[in-house]
Every structure is written in structure tokens, then in C-alpha cells.
Scaffold this active site. Structure first.
Site, short mmCIF file in Angstrom:
data_model
loop_
_atom_site.label_atom_id
_atom_site.label_comp_id
_atom_site.label_asym_id
_atom_site.label_seq_id
_atom_site.Cartn_x
_atom_site.Cartn_y
_atom_site.Cartn_z
N ASP A 116 -6.28 0.17 42.66
CA ASP A 116 -7.20 1.00 41.87
C ASP A 116 -6.54 1.78 40.73
O ASP A 116 -7.14 2.70 40.18
CB ASP A 116 -7.95 1.98 42.79
CG ASP A 116 -8.97 1.28 43.66
OD1 ASP A 116 -9.66 0.39 43.15
OD2 ASP A 116 -9.07 1.63 44.85
N ASP A 176 -14.07 -6.10 41.84
CA ASP A 176 -13.83 -4.81 41.18
C ASP A 176 -12.46 -4.75 40.49
O ASP A 176 -12.27 -4.05 39.50
CB ASP A 176 -13.87 -3.65 42.20
CG ASP A 176 -14.88 -3.80 43.32
OD1 ASP A 176 -15.22 -4.96 43.64
OD2 ASP A 176 -15.29 -2.80 43.89
N1 GLY Z 1 -14.53 -0.19 43.47
C1 GLY Z 1 -15.24 0.26 44.58
C2 GLY Z 1 -16.69 0.23 44.43
O1 GLY Z 1 -17.23 -0.24 43.43
O2 GLY Z 1 -17.36 0.70 45.34
#
Ligand code: GLY
Length: 400
Positions: A116, A176
Site C-alpha cells: 500500500d 487495488d
Molecule cells: N485497497 C483496499 C480497498 O479498496 O478496500
């Protein structure tokens, strides 16, 4: 730019854009967003006084403001919002607040335990560097990119997403993760070191090959065997089922591949972004206001919660896509989504502890953060507002 390639026949999109669109009153919306954000700053400062390990607001939990530590994947969004308010207003007070909030998460540049990094460091330090050219922000971005690059596996050709749930996956990669590539592309842009660019391109190409279905929707989690490089399985974590289309995941895909085109000029990415945008906008289960349910295949539609965050991410992506492709339907669809969010999904002035949007869904599958405000919905809503003012101006002041 305005190239005329389009692979998508946006048939039902007309449903989304059919209603006459009024020009959004930007000045008023930004003024109201700034007032909400000032309230959020007050509430955040009060909460931090009780526990200084918490840095950024994330959501409301039974009406109570929930702050997170800098290691949380959402910690960069609030600093990013403050940068966007500075960008819009040019006012010094937003800049100094943005700097303070950004500084609080700097130590994450060494956190190699998660993918992340882009969400955290690009939304905060990336916007800081874009708007101020601060050499320290540049150094933080470079260190963050170096740390993120350690999670790349050459055999699989992708960056590992999660380290948790090792019993479930060997080497999980979630859609993501595409958003984290922005940090890597930016690192090459500002340093000239092409190693980050190469990792980003490899990750995007592998994702394009393995994450998508014939109908152009995408899986959430793809698990890899790092000895053979082959896919082990394709599953979900936050969606309704392995074969369903989790809405925010679809929006991450549209945003991620549009962004990859920005840095590479590779039309394959643009085509992928268009195809998945087409899936989202043409889908029979997309409500008329353009704000998706939390999953396109949620079993009780129309009695399912919406995800305003997916709508905000999609709107922002569509404004950028419109900048590359001469199809007005994209910015019209984005405009319709923004009109809906602005009119029907905003918190009343002084409510929701200062969040801007209501009605997002973090993970219905885990019964977590269902129909609540989420900080990333607000971040992408503000970004989309800025982009809607002038797509060309925005993309040209990004990194290209
Ligand atoms: N990246 C985590 C979400 O979109 O919940």
C-alpha cells in the site's frame, strides 16, 4: 491528446447520462468541502491528543470518528485532501496543514510489509512534491519506491500485495495494487532511474493478462506460484464471491490502467481501462444515478448498499480517460456520477464529524464499514472535482 480509439460501445451508458446535466457549482462545493475538512481537522486533533499514535481519519464507527496509525493503507488520503484544498484555493493555511499531516506518515517510507505504499505516500508526499517541488518530499518518494520495489518477484512478474492470511494464498496480488504503480512511475520520472518503471510495466502487464474475465470485469485476488510464475487461483476477499465483480476493484482497474497510459503511452492500457469502464457503465445492475452497489453481483440488488467510494474513484478515472480519448460520454458519465454524489450522498454541513461523503462500503463480505463515510471516497471526490474543472490542466500538471 484526444486519440480516437474506442473499443467499447457505450450503449446503456446513455441511461446514466440521459438526464440533463447541470454544471456543478464548484465554488460552493469546494467552500462546503473546505468547511467540512476544517471540522475534520478539529476532530482529528482532539482524537490525537488522546492517542498520538493515531494520525489520520478513516471512517465513522457507530458514529464515532475512527483514526488510524500511519501503517494503515488509508493514512495518506487525509493529507492528500488537504493538498487538494491547497491546490484549489492556493491558500497558505491549507498548505501548512497539508505539510503537518503529511509529515506524520513519513516513517512509512521504510515499511516493506505492505504493497500500500503508493496509496499512502503518493497521495500525501506525491501531491506535496507535485505542488511544491520540495526536495525532501522527493527524497521520501524515492525511498518509498525503493521499499515498494523489494516486494516485486521477477518470476511471477508482480508486486506482492498482502503478507497476511498465509494459509489462504501463497503470493496474493489484488487489483487495488495497480494504484501503487503511480509511485513507481513517478520515481522514474523524477530520478531517471528506469528500474521502477520496468517493475511497474511488468506488474501492469501481468495483471492485464491474469486479472480480467472475458466480460472485462476483474477478479479481486490472483494468487501466484513464485517458483513457476503460474497462477494458482483467482478469488475474492472483499467481493460477494470469487466470480463476482466487486465494485471498488473494478474502479481501481479503470483508474490504474488509465494512469499507466499516462506514464507509458501504451494504448493497450487505455484499451483495458475503456473495456472495464464499459463493463461498469453499461451494466444492467448499475443504478440510474451512476453510483454502484458494493458488488455488481450482490445477491439482493436492489436492496444492497451502495459504494460511493467506487463511484468517486471511477469518476476521477473517467475524467482522466476523457483527456486521452475523444469520447465525450466518459466525462458526461463522470459528470453524472459527480452530480449524484454531490446532490444525494454528501453529509449535511457540520455532520459526520467532517467527512464529505456518506454511503460507502469498505468490506461488506467481512461486515465491516458498511454504508459509512470513508476517507478515500472524499479524497477521490475532491480529485474528481479538480479534474472536472480542467482535465488537460490537471493531467499536464501531474507527471507528464
Ligand atoms: N485497497 C483496499 C480497498 O479498496 O478496500
Amino acid at each position: 491528446m484526444g486519440i480516437k480509439i474506442s473499443v467499447v460501445i457505450l450503449s446503456c451508458l446513455s441511461v446514466v447520462v440521459a438526464s440533463a446535466q447541470q454544471k456543478l457549482p464548484y465554488k460552493k462545493i469546494f467552500r462546503q468541502a473546505a468547511a467540512q475538512t476544517s471540522l475534520m481537522l478539529e476532530n482529528t486533533e482532539r482524537a490525537r491528543a488522546a492517542d498520538s499514535t493515531l494520525v489520520s481519519p478513516r471512517t465513522l464507527d457507530k458514529g464515532k470518528l475512527k483514526l488510524v496509525a500511519s501503517r494503515d493503507w488509508t493514512s495518506g488520503f487525509f493529507p492528500g485532501e488537504l493538498w487538494y484544498l491547497y491546490e484549489y484555493t492556493g491558500k497558505k493555511q491549507w498548505k501548512s496543514r497539508a505539510i503537518s499531516a503529511t509529515t506524520l506518515i513519513e516513517k512509512e517510507k521504510y515499511n516493506a510489509g505492505t504493497h500500500d505504499m503508493g496509496f499512502k505516500m503518493y497521495c500525501s508526499f506525491g501531491n506535496s512534491y507535485r505542488l511544491t517541488n520540495d526536495p525532501h518530499a522527493k527524497e521520501v518518494l524515492m525511498q518509498s519506491a525503493r521499499t515498494l520495489a523489494t516486494r516485486f518477484n521477477k518470476t511471477a512478474g508482480v508486486i506482492r500485495s498482502w503478507d497476511h492470511n498465509r494459509d489462504k494464498w501463497d503470493y496474493p496480488v489484488i487489483i487495488d495494487n495497480m494504484l501503487n504503480l503511480e509511485l513507481l512511475f513517478a520515481a522514474t520520472k523524477i530520478s531517471g532511474d528506469s528500474s521502477f518503471y520496468k517493475i511497474a510495466v511488468a506488474h501492469a502487464n501481468t495483471t492485464m493478462k491474469n486479472h480480467f474475465r472475458p466480460d472485462n470485469s476483474c477478479y479481486h485476488v490472483v494468487d501466484y506460484d513464485t517458483v513457476t510464475g503460474k497462477v494458482i487461483k483467482k478469488t475474492t476477499h472483499q467481493g460477494y464471491s470469487n466470480e463476482s465483480a466487486w465494485s471498488r476493484g473494478q474502479a481501481w482497474a479503470v483508474y490504474g490502467f488509465t494512469m499507466c497510459y499516462r506514464f507509458t503511452g501504451d494504448t493497450a492500457y487505455l484499451v483495458q481501462a475503456e473495456k472495464t469502464a464499459g463493463f461498469m457503465l453499461d451494466h444492467v445492475n448499475l443504478p440510474a444515478d451512476g453510483v454502484p452497489y458494493w458488488d455488481y453481483n450482490a445477491p439482493l440488488i436492489p436492496n444492497e448498499e451502495r459504494d460511493a467510494s467506487a463511484a468517486a474513484v471511477l469518476a476521477s478515472a473517467l475524467y482522466e480517460l476523457q483527456g486521452y480519448i475523444s469520447i465525450k460520454a466518459y466525462s458526461m458519465a463522470a459528470g453524472k456520477i459527480m452530480e449524484s454524489l454531490t446532490t444525494h450522498y454528501r453529509a449535511a454541513a457540520g455532520d459526520a464529524k467532517g467527512f464529505i461523503l456518506l454511503h460507502s462500503t469498505g468490506s461488506k463480505a467481512a461486515n465491516s464499514e458498511v454504508d459509512v463515510p470513508l476517507v478515500y471516497a472524499d479524497y477521490y471526490y475532491l480529485e474528481a472535482l479538480l479534474r472536472s474543472k480542467s482535465v488537460k490542466k490537471y493531467t499536464s500538471t501531474s507527471w507528464k
